[in-house]
Design a protein around this motif. Structure first.
Motif, PDB file in Angstrom:
ATOM      1  N   ILE A 134      45.571  37.282  27.335  1.00  0.00           N
ATOM      2  CA  ILE A 134      44.254  37.778  26.963  1.00  0.00           C
ATOM      3  C   ILE A 134      43.208  37.193  27.906  1.00  0.00           C
ATOM      4  N   GLY A 135      42.319  38.042  28.366  1.00  0.00           N
ATOM      5  CA  GLY A 135      41.246  37.633  29.261  1.00  0.00           C
ATOM      6  C   GLY A 135      40.397  38.848  29.568  1.00  0.00           C
ATOM      7  N   SER A 136      39.706  38.790  30.684  1.00  0.00           N
ATOM      8  CA  SER A 136      38.915  39.939  31.121  1.00  0.00           C
ATOM      9  C   SER A 136      39.005  40.057  32.636  1.00  0.00           C
TER      10      SER A 136
ATOM     11  N   SER B  75      34.086  45.118  39.203  1.00  0.00           N
ATOM     12  CA  SER B  75      33.537  45.105  40.560  1.00  0.00           C
ATOM     13  C   SER B  75      34.332  44.228  41.522  1.00  0.00           C
ATOM     14  N   THR B  76      34.807  43.065  41.032  1.00  0.00           N
ATOM     15  CA  THR B  76      35.491  42.132  41.931  1.00  0.00           C
ATOM     16  C   THR B  76      36.974  41.969  41.616  1.00  0.00           C
ATOM     17  N   SER B  77      37.420  42.464  40.477  1.00  0.00           N
ATOM     18  CA  SER B  77      38.808  42.306  40.015  1.00  0.00           C
ATOM     19  C   SER B  77      39.154  40.855  39.708  1.00  0.00           C
ATOM     20  N   ASP B  78      38.130  39.995  39.592  1.00  0.00           N
ATOM     21  CA  ASP B  78      38.395  38.606  39.218  1.00  0.00           C
ATOM     22  C   ASP B  78      38.823  38.531  37.752  1.00  0.00           C
ATOM     23  N   VAL B  79      39.720  37.601  37.460  1.00  0.00           N
ATOM     24  CA  VAL B  79      40.202  37.402  36.095  1.00  0.00           C
ATOM     25  C   VAL B  79      39.461  36.216  35.486  1.00  0.00           C
ATOM     26  N   VAL B  80      38.949  36.412  34.279  1.00  0.00           N
ATOM     27  CA  VAL B  80      38.243  35.353  33.554  1.00  0.00           C
ATOM     28  C   VAL B  80      39.021  35.030  32.286  1.00  0.00           C
ATOM     29  N   CYS B  81      39.272  33.745  32.055  1.00  0.00           N
ATOM     30  CA  CYS B  81      40.005  33.305  30.868  1.00  0.00           C
ATOM     31  C   CYS B  81      39.063  32.555  29.933  1.00  0.00           C
ATOM     32  N   LYS B  82      39.260  32.708  28.633  1.00  0.00           N
ATOM     33  CA  LYS B  82      38.344  32.164  27.626  1.00  0.00           C
ATOM     34  C   LYS B  82      38.175  30.660  27.754  1.00  0.00           C
ATOM     35  N   HIS B  83      39.262  29.936  28.018  1.00  0.00           N
ATOM     36  CA  HIS B  83      39.202  28.479  28.080  1.00  0.00           C
ATOM     37  C   HIS B  83      39.093  27.959  29.515  1.00  0.00           C
ATOM     38  N   GLY B  84      38.653  28.821  30.403  1.00  0.00           N
ATOM     39  CA  GLY B  84      38.355  28.396  31.758  1.00  0.00           C
ATOM     40  C   GLY B  84      39.495  28.566  32.753  1.00  0.00           C
ATOM     41  N   PRO B  85      39.247  28.144  33.997  1.00  0.00           N
ATOM     42  CA  PRO B  85      40.229  28.317  35.073  1.00  0.00           C
ATOM     43  C   PRO B  85      41.572  27.654  34.804  1.00  0.00           C
ATOM     44  N   THR B  86      41.569  26.507  34.101  1.00  0.00           N
ATOM     45  CA  THR B  86      42.843  25.840  33.841  1.00  0.00           C
ATOM     46  C   THR B  86      43.737  26.695  32.948  1.00  0.00           C
ATOM     47  N   GLU B  87      43.124  27.455  32.033  1.00  0.00           N
ATOM     48  CA  GLU B  87      43.917  28.354  31.213  1.00  0.00           C
ATOM     49  C   GLU B  87      44.493  29.483  32.063  1.00  0.00           C
ATOM     50  N   CYS B  88      43.715  29.985  33.013  1.00  0.00           N
ATOM     51  CA  CYS B  88      44.236  31.020  33.914  1.00  0.00           C
ATOM     52  C   CYS B  88      45.454  30.504  34.665  1.00  0.00           C
ATOM     53  N   ILE B  89      45.397  29.242  35.087  1.00  0.00           N
ATOM     54  CA  ILE B  89      46.542  28.661  35.794  1.00  0.00           C
ATOM     55  C   ILE B  89      47.748  28.576  34.863  1.00  0.00           C
TER      56      ILE B  89
ATOM     57  N   SER C 285      48.732  41.725  33.622  1.00  0.00           N
ATOM     58  CA  SER C 285      48.965  41.398  32.218  1.00  0.00           C
ATOM     59  C   SER C 285      47.685  41.551  31.399  1.00  0.00           C
ATOM     60  N   VAL C 286      46.552  41.045  31.919  1.00  0.00           N
ATOM     61  CA  VAL C 286      45.281  41.131  31.201  1.00  0.00           C
ATOM     62  C   VAL C 286      44.850  42.584  31.040  1.00  0.00           C
ATOM     63  N   ARG C 287      45.028  43.372  32.082  1.00  0.00           N
ATOM     64  CA  ARG C 287      44.683  44.795  31.975  1.00  0.00           C
ATOM     65  C   ARG C 287      45.543  45.499  30.928  1.00  0.00           C
ATOM     66  N   HIS C 288      46.810  45.135  30.870  1.00  0.00           N
ATOM     67  CA  HIS C 288      47.692  45.709  29.852  1.00  0.00           C
ATOM     68  C   HIS C 288      47.190  45.357  28.453  1.00  0.00           C
ATOM     69  N   THR C 289      46.812  44.096  28.252  1.00  0.00           N
ATOM     70  CA  THR C 289      46.295  43.665  26.955  1.00  0.00           C
ATOM     71  C   THR C 289      45.028  44.424  26.588  1.00  0.00           C
ATOM     72  N   GLN C 290      44.142  44.617  27.566  1.00  0.00           N
ATOM     73  CA  GLN C 290      42.924  45.378  27.320  1.00  0.00           C
ATOM     74  C   GLN C 290      43.247  46.832  26.972  1.00  0.00           C
ATOM     75  N   ASP C 291      44.212  47.394  27.663  1.00  0.00           N
ATOM     76  CA  ASP C 291      44.575  48.804  27.440  1.00  0.00           C
ATOM     77  C   ASP C 291      45.075  49.046  26.022  1.00  0.00           C
ATOM     78  N   VAL C 292      45.783  48.060  25.437  1.00  0.00           N
ATOM     79  CA  VAL C 292      46.324  48.253  24.081  1.00  0.00           C
ATOM     80  C   VAL C 292      45.362  47.756  23.014  1.00  0.00           C
TER      81      VAL C 292
END
Length: 295
Positions: free
Chosen positions: A127-129, A133-147, A241-248
């Motif tokens: 889950i994220g966003s 415009s930039t295709s950057d991925v943002v995670c709720k708990h910050g960059p460490t969660e993205c990692i 993965s994030v786009r898939h989550t958004q799609d559903v």
């Protein structure tokens, strides 16, 4: 093979033919007989000892091979566990640094997967966003969660080169899910290098390959060029993965979707929207019923 009783008797006769003649002492005769018996006894014991040594070495090699990844024993075990038929989609949407995701995996998914792993097409989704415009991925708990998310995705998508089974090109689910659970069990520490290394070692994941995947900057995963699925990119896997989550339409961690339908949600330390309950047995029964309907 050890000498037969008949062969021993013949040797004794040959020795006795050289026994002292009349007039010699009985002690000398006994010495000749004892020599013959001792020599044949030593011969028999040596042969038996050699046979036992070969047998023990063979057993040791057989025992050791059962613990070597990719060995014929493991290959046969994997093959035995494969189920021919159509599997049921099981999608678990989480965030790697979320306590609800930890509860969801440990209270429902892991116990269930021990019983129905061969009947489901399992994947962890995140889950994220994603910025349009930039295709950057943002995670709720910050960059460490993205990692952390990327590490779990990389573990699931690394080529499993030690397997002899062509039908398993990626890391077996039992390993990648175990690795994800190991990380999320200490989710505040993600992405500590020591935590990642220990979890990778515990579940047979190549740490260097994992690190390369999560660190890769080239993220055009959809492009058949570089990187290819044999050379995965963590950021590309996360974006997909994030786009898939958004799609559903999933927004809560953890959301369990069985056969493309929400089964249950773990949120704020509670189970919610669980029409059929959150217990493992009910979930397992549902999976087995769906699998039988398909097969």
């Amino acid at each position: 093979m050890p000498p037969t009783a008949y062969e021993v008797y013949q040797d004794l006769e040959r020795e006795e033919s050289f026994a002292p003649q009349e007039g010699k002492t009985q002690g000398s005769y006994s010495t000749w007989r004892e020599r013959a018996m001792n020599r044949n006894l030593r011969k028999g014991l040596a042969i038996i000892g050699a046979c036992w040594l070969v047998y023990i070495l063979w057993l040791n090699r057989l025992y050791a091979s059962s613990f070597i990844p990719g060995s014929s024993n493991e290959t046969a075990e994997i093959a035995d566990k494969e189920t021919v038929g159509k599997t049921v989609p099981l999608d678990v949407h989480i965030m790697s640094k979320c306590p609800d995701a930890k509860d969801c995996l440990q209270k429902l998914i892991l116990p269930a997967m021990e019983r129905i792993s061969d009947k489901v097409d399992f994947q962890l989704s995140f889950i994220g966003s994603v910025s349009d415009s930039t295709s950057d991925v943002v995670c709720k708990h910050g960059p460490t969660e993205c990692i952390g998310n990327m590490l779990m995705l990389c573990a699931a998508n690394l080529p499993f080169t030690t397997s002899q089974i062509s039908a398993i090109p990626r890391t077996p689910v039992i390993r990648s899910l175990g690795f994800a659970n190991c990380l999320i069990d200490d989710y505040p520490e993600i992405p500590s290098r020591s935590l990642v290394q220990n979890c990778a070692l515990e579940h047979g994941i190549d740490f260097e390959a994992l690190n390369t995947c999560a660190s890769r900057e080239d993220d055009d995963f959809e492009n058949p060029g570089d990187p290819t699925p044999e050379n995965p990119s963590g950021i590309a896997l996360l974006r997909k993965s994030v786009r898939h989550t958004q799609d559903v339409g999933v927004t809560k961690s953890c959301t369990v979707r069985l056969d493309e339908t929400v089964w249950c949600i773990r949120d704020d330390g509670q189970w919610k929207d669980c029409a059929h309950g959150s217990d493992v047995s009910t979930f397992v029964d549902a999976v087995e019923k769906l699998w039988k309907e398909r097969n």
